[in-house]
Each structure stands twice: as C-alpha cells, then as structure tokens.
Design an enzyme around this catalytic site. Structure first.
Site, PDB file in Angstrom:
ATOM      1  N   ASN A  27      57.567  45.387  41.621  1.00 56.15           N
ATOM      2  CA  ASN A  27      56.754  45.025  40.458  1.00 56.15           C
ATOM      3  C   ASN A  27      55.336  44.790  40.984  1.00 56.15           C
ATOM      4  OD1 ASN A  27      55.538  43.906  38.232  1.00 56.15           O
ATOM      5  ND2 ASN A  27      56.771  42.030  38.222  1.00 56.15           N
ATOM      6  N   TRP A  28      54.483  45.777  40.802  1.00 57.16           N
ATOM      7  CA  TRP A  28      53.134  45.678  41.365  1.00 57.16           C
ATOM      8  C   TRP A  28      52.265  44.674  40.605  1.00 57.16           C
ATOM      9  CZ3 TRP A  28      51.503  51.557  42.152  1.00 57.16           C
ATOM     10  CH2 TRP A  28      52.384  52.152  43.065  1.00 57.16           C
ATOM     11  N   LYS A  29      52.694  44.290  39.416  1.00 53.49           N
ATOM     12  CA  LYS A  29      51.893  43.373  38.567  1.00 53.49           C
ATOM     13  C   LYS A  29      50.503  43.967  38.362  1.00 53.49           C
ATOM     14  CE  LYS A  29      54.824  39.644  40.106  1.00 53.49           C
ATOM     15  NZ  LYS A  29      55.055  38.235  40.288  1.00 53.49           N
ATOM     16  N   HIS A  68      59.596  39.602  31.813  1.00 52.34           N
ATOM     17  CA  HIS A  68      59.192  38.940  33.056  1.00 52.34           C
ATOM     18  C   HIS A  68      58.660  37.544  32.721  1.00 52.34           C
ATOM     19  CE1 HIS A  68      57.060  37.919  36.706  1.00 52.34           C
ATOM     20  NE2 HIS A  68      57.858  38.774  37.309  1.00 52.34           N
ATOM     21  N   GLU A 127      56.205  35.951  33.701  1.00 56.23           N
ATOM     22  CA  GLU A 127      54.749  35.877  33.466  1.00 56.23           C
ATOM     23  C   GLU A 127      54.410  36.316  32.044  1.00 56.23           C
ATOM     24  OE1 GLU A 127      53.626  38.155  36.932  1.00 56.23           O
ATOM     25  OE2 GLU A 127      54.397  36.533  38.183  1.00 56.23           O
ATOM     26  N   GLU A 145      65.463  35.896  38.005  1.00 53.57           N
ATOM     27  CA  GLU A 145      64.291  35.453  38.761  1.00 53.57           C
ATOM     28  C   GLU A 145      64.022  33.981  38.465  1.00 53.57           C
ATOM     29  OE1 GLU A 145      61.582  38.995  39.774  1.00 53.57           O
ATOM     30  OE2 GLU A 145      61.074  38.393  37.741  1.00 53.57           O
ATOM     31  N   GLY A 163      56.453  34.241  43.592  1.00 52.84           N
ATOM     32  CA  GLY A 163      55.115  34.154  44.166  1.00 52.84           C
ATOM     33  C   GLY A 163      54.835  32.838  44.877  1.00 52.84           C
ATOM     34  N   SER A 207      60.114  35.762  45.691  1.00 56.22           N
ATOM     35  CA  SER A 207      59.801  35.635  47.123  1.00 56.22           C
ATOM     36  C   SER A 207      60.824  36.335  48.015  1.00 56.22           C
ATOM     37  CB  SER A 207      59.644  34.161  47.513  1.00 56.22           C
ATOM     38  OG  SER A 207      58.555  33.586  46.793  1.00 56.22           O
ATOM     39  N   GLY A 237      57.908  41.397  44.034  1.00 57.12           N
ATOM     40  CA  GLY A 237      56.498  41.332  43.658  1.00 57.12           C
ATOM     41  C   GLY A 237      55.605  41.547  44.860  1.00 57.12           C
ATOM     42  N   GLY A 238      55.180  40.444  45.482  1.00 56.19           N
ATOM     43  CA  GLY A 238      54.212  40.505  46.584  1.00 56.19           C
ATOM     44  C   GLY A 238      54.572  41.502  47.678  1.00 56.19           C
TER      45      GLY A 238
HETATM   46  P1  PGA Z   1      57.457  37.779  44.124  1.00 54.85           P
HETATM   47  O1  PGA Z   1      57.547  38.267  42.586  1.00 54.85           O
HETATM   48  O2  PGA Z   1      58.358  38.704  44.896  1.00 54.85           O
HETATM   49  O3  PGA Z   1      56.021  37.915  44.493  1.00 54.85           O
HETATM   50  O4  PGA Z   1      57.939  36.368  44.150  1.00 54.85           O
HETATM   51  C1  PGA Z   1      58.749  38.701  42.030  1.00 54.85           C
HETATM   52  C2  PGA Z   1      58.534  39.052  40.585  1.00 54.85           C
HETATM   53  O5  PGA Z   1      57.704  38.406  39.934  1.00 54.85           O
HETATM   54  O6  PGA Z   1      59.167  39.992  40.046  1.00 54.85           O
END
Ligand code: PGA
Length: 248
Positions: free
Chosen positions: A9-11, A93, A95, A165, A171, A211, A232-233
């Site tokens: 997930n590049w966001k 998600h 967010e 999640e 994050g 994470s 994500g990251g």
């Molecule tokens: P993260 O994000 O790996 O940076 O914790 C995961 C996500 O939001 O899907």
C-alpha cells in the site's frame, strides 16, 4: 488452499516516475519467486501505467467511490479502476475511516461496487489502541465485518481478501506480536465460519498489516491463519518489499 498474498500500500507516496521504477524493480524480482500473489497498491494516477508495465504483479487502487458514476467531482469509480487494468481495490483502510469519515455503511456500498465491476476488494478491519486496551478488539472487528461485508452471499464473500490491521500498529513501528496476530486472524475466520460455514472461512485469505517488515514477516506468516501481509512503509523500497515476499 488459500492464496498467499503480499500487497503493498504505497499510500500518498511516489510520483509517477518513482512509482513506475519501483513497480518495475518488484516485477523483475518476482521472476525468481513463485507461490505468492504480489499486489501493488498505487495512487489512482499510477494505475494504468503500472498495470500496463507489470507482468507478474497485480495492481490495486487504494480506494473507490461509493457511487457508481455522475456528478461527484474528484471521485474515482470502481468501473474506472477496472478499466485501467487494475484487479484489486483496498477498501476501508483505517486512514480512510479516520481522516475521511468512511463508515461501515459507506464501505458496504464500495464493496458492492467493486464486486459488480469484477475488482477484488481487499477489505481492511482493525481496532484502535483504546479498543485494544479495553479488550474490545473482537467486538470492533465483528461490527466492521457485520456491517460492511456479512450481507454478501457465500459466493461473493469468497471473492474478498480481508486485511486485519490493528490501527495502533500502522506506521508506528509497533507490530502486533505473532500471537496477537494469530489470535485475531483465527477469530476473524471463526466469525466467517459462524456466519457462513467453515469451508467459506477456509477459502478467504486474511492478511496482517501494521509495521510488517522483512525482519518480522517470517514469524507473522508462519501462523496458520495469517495468509500474508498488507504492507505500507516497507512497500516503498523494492528490497524491503521483496524481503517480505520471500519471507514465506
Ligand atoms: P505500515 O502500514 O506497514 O506502514 O504500518 C500498513 C498499512 O497501513 O496498510
């Protein structure tokens, strides 16, 4: 056998050129791996170009509109996403839930539109820290699933991928322990079995997100009910992302 999946997930990261470079690096590296479905969750504006370039990876949008088409300035429909060559869409998600007020009812509409347009929804669920501290994670996740996806037929729900999640792990560098992940994934599978039946529950891939990195992916993915990750990251660098893909 459930599919093993690693989805990035590049966001809101990567301009088009950077995104294409990353997609190409991952796609090339995938020539040497097998048995894992790898998905790149890119910004909308990258979808067509990335889908046109990659051969071994799938492509996901990170959101879709809750309406079919029409006067909704700035929105992107499931049908438009499908027309780019993308095959998946991340829905719900945390967010999106937190910053864009997406509630379970809105997400239900998005899931339906994704399915109608032959996109595989990657449906996200998970509790915030306060819920976890009050030991309410089971109830929170059950409500999210009940209100957004448990109205689907058995045939349709089997088309979904679910991503658990825990919001406190996203994050933050604070990963759920392997035991916490397995407990919730088993719990989610039991909820599906209770609503549908065990054979339906056994077919749905449930991914862990929060994470996840090369150093902890192996332990997380070794759990019987953890079928991969939503990353994500660590999805923003091909070496890190491939380190997770090869953790299986
Ligand atoms: P993260 O994000 O790996 O940076 O914790 C995961 C996500 O939001 O899907």
């Amino acid at each position: 056998m459930r599919k093993k999946i690693v989805a990035g997930n590049w966001k809101m990261n990567m301009n088009l050129q950077e995104g294409l470079k990353l997609a190409e690096e991952v796609d090339n590296a995938l020539l040497n791996t097998s048995g894992v479905t790898v998905i790149l969750g890119t910004p909308f504006v990258h979808l067509a170009a990335v889908a046109g370039k990659v051969k071994s990876a799938g492509v996901a949008a990170q959101n879709c509109a809750s309406e079919e088409s029409g006067a909704y300035t700035g929105e992107v429909s499931a049908e438009m996403i499908q027309s780019t060559g993308a095959q998946y869409v991340i829905i719900g998600h945390s967010e999106r839930r937190a910053y864009y007020n997406e509630d379970n009812e809105t997400l239900k509409k998005k899931v339906e539109l994704a399915l109608k347009n032959n996109l595989t929804p990657i449906f996200c669920c998970g509790e915030v820290l306060e819920d976890r501290e009050a030991n309410k994670q089971h109830d929170v996740v059950k409500t999210q699933l009940s209100e957004s996806i448990f109205h689907l037929s058995a045939e349709d729900i089997k088309k979904l991928v679910i991503a658990y999640e825990p919001v406190w792990a996203i994050g933050t560098g604070k990963t759920a322990s392997s035991g916490q992940a397995q407990e919730m994934h088993k719990d989610i599978r039991d909820m599906i079995a209770e609503k549908y039946d065990q054979s339906v529950a056994d077919e749905i891939s449930v991914l862990y997100g929060g994470s996840c990195k090369p150093s902890n992916a192996g332990e997380l993915f070794a759990n019987p009910d953890v079928d991969g990750g939503l990353i994500g990251g660590a999805a923003l660098k091909s070496e890190d992302f491939m380190g997770i893909v090869t953790a299986f």
